[in-house]
Motif scaffolding. Structure first.
Motif, PDB file in Angstrom:
ATOM      1  N   LEU A   1      38.696  40.932  43.813  1.00 33.89           N
ATOM      2  CA  LEU A   1      39.611  39.938  43.256  1.00 33.89           C
ATOM      3  C   LEU A   1      40.473  40.608  42.193  1.00 33.89           C
ATOM      4  CD1 LEU A   1      37.171  36.930  42.816  1.00 33.89           C
ATOM      5  CD2 LEU A   1      38.820  37.314  44.654  1.00 33.89           C
ATOM      6  N   PRO A   2      41.776  40.384  42.239  1.00 35.33           N
ATOM      7  CA  PRO A   2      42.661  40.985  41.230  1.00 35.33           C
ATOM      8  C   PRO A   2      42.607  40.205  39.927  1.00 35.33           C
ATOM      9  CG  PRO A   2      43.944  39.726  42.792  1.00 35.33           C
ATOM     10  CD  PRO A   2      42.511  39.673  43.263  1.00 35.33           C
ATOM     11  N   ILE A   3      41.602  40.487  39.122  1.00 32.34           N
ATOM     12  CA  ILE A   3      41.428  39.804  37.840  1.00 32.34           C
ATOM     13  C   ILE A   3      41.799  40.789  36.738  1.00 32.34           C
ATOM     14  CG2 ILE A   3      39.792  38.700  36.288  1.00 32.34           C
ATOM     15  CD1 ILE A   3      38.192  37.895  38.781  1.00 32.34           C
ATOM     16  N   GLY A   4      42.718  40.375  35.894  1.00 36.90           N
ATOM     17  CA  GLY A   4      43.119  41.233  34.787  1.00 36.90           C
ATOM     18  C   GLY A   4      42.043  41.312  33.719  1.00 36.90           C
ATOM     19  N   VAL A   5      41.790  42.499  33.225  1.00 38.77           N
ATOM     20  CA  VAL A   5      40.790  42.719  32.178  1.00 38.77           C
ATOM     21  C   VAL A   5      41.461  43.417  31.013  1.00 38.77           C
ATOM     22  CG1 VAL A   5      38.625  43.858  31.587  1.00 38.77           C
ATOM     23  CG2 VAL A   5      38.946  42.921  33.885  1.00 38.77           C
ATOM     24  N   GLN A   6      41.244  42.890  29.834  1.00 35.43           N
ATOM     25  CA  GLN A   6      41.806  43.495  28.643  1.00 35.43           C
ATOM     26  C   GLN A   6      40.684  44.176  27.868  1.00 35.43           C
ATOM     27  OE1 GLN A   6      43.753  40.782  26.017  1.00 35.43           O
ATOM     28  NE2 GLN A   6      44.625  42.402  24.762  1.00 35.43           N
TER      29      GLN A   6
END
Length: 88
Positions: free
Chosen positions: A81-86
């Motif tokens: 899943l293309p989940i953004g992580v900071q």
């Protein structure tokens, strides 16, 4: 038709190498990559890269000839899943 055959082959064997697929279906490496891309996106097949033996012979007794890709069958879908992580 060949996509279904590839999917069934991997499902039957649970884990196969790039070389296994090339030999069984008489395909080039590029053809295997092209055919596997949509199957991997579906989620039941996962491609992993095993570490290549530096000596040409690993501790399990296999011989490595460059094709260190393996394809695994997953009963449950494995989809990235293309989940953004900071990262702070």
């Amino acid at each position: 038709m060949i996509l279904l055959q590839l999917k069934q082959y991997i499902r039957q064997h649970h884990e196969v190498s790039l070389e296994d697929i090339q030999n069984h279906f008489d395909l080039s490496e590029e053809a295997v990559h092209g055919l596997m891309a949509p199957l991997i996106r579906q989620g039941h097949i996962q491609m992993i890269e095993s570490p290549q033996c530096s000596s040409g012979r690993c501790s399990t007794g296999c011989t490595s000839r460059g094709g260190n890709e393996r394809y695994l069958w997953r009963d449950k879908c494995f989809i990235s899943l293309p989940i953004g992580v900071q990262v702070l």
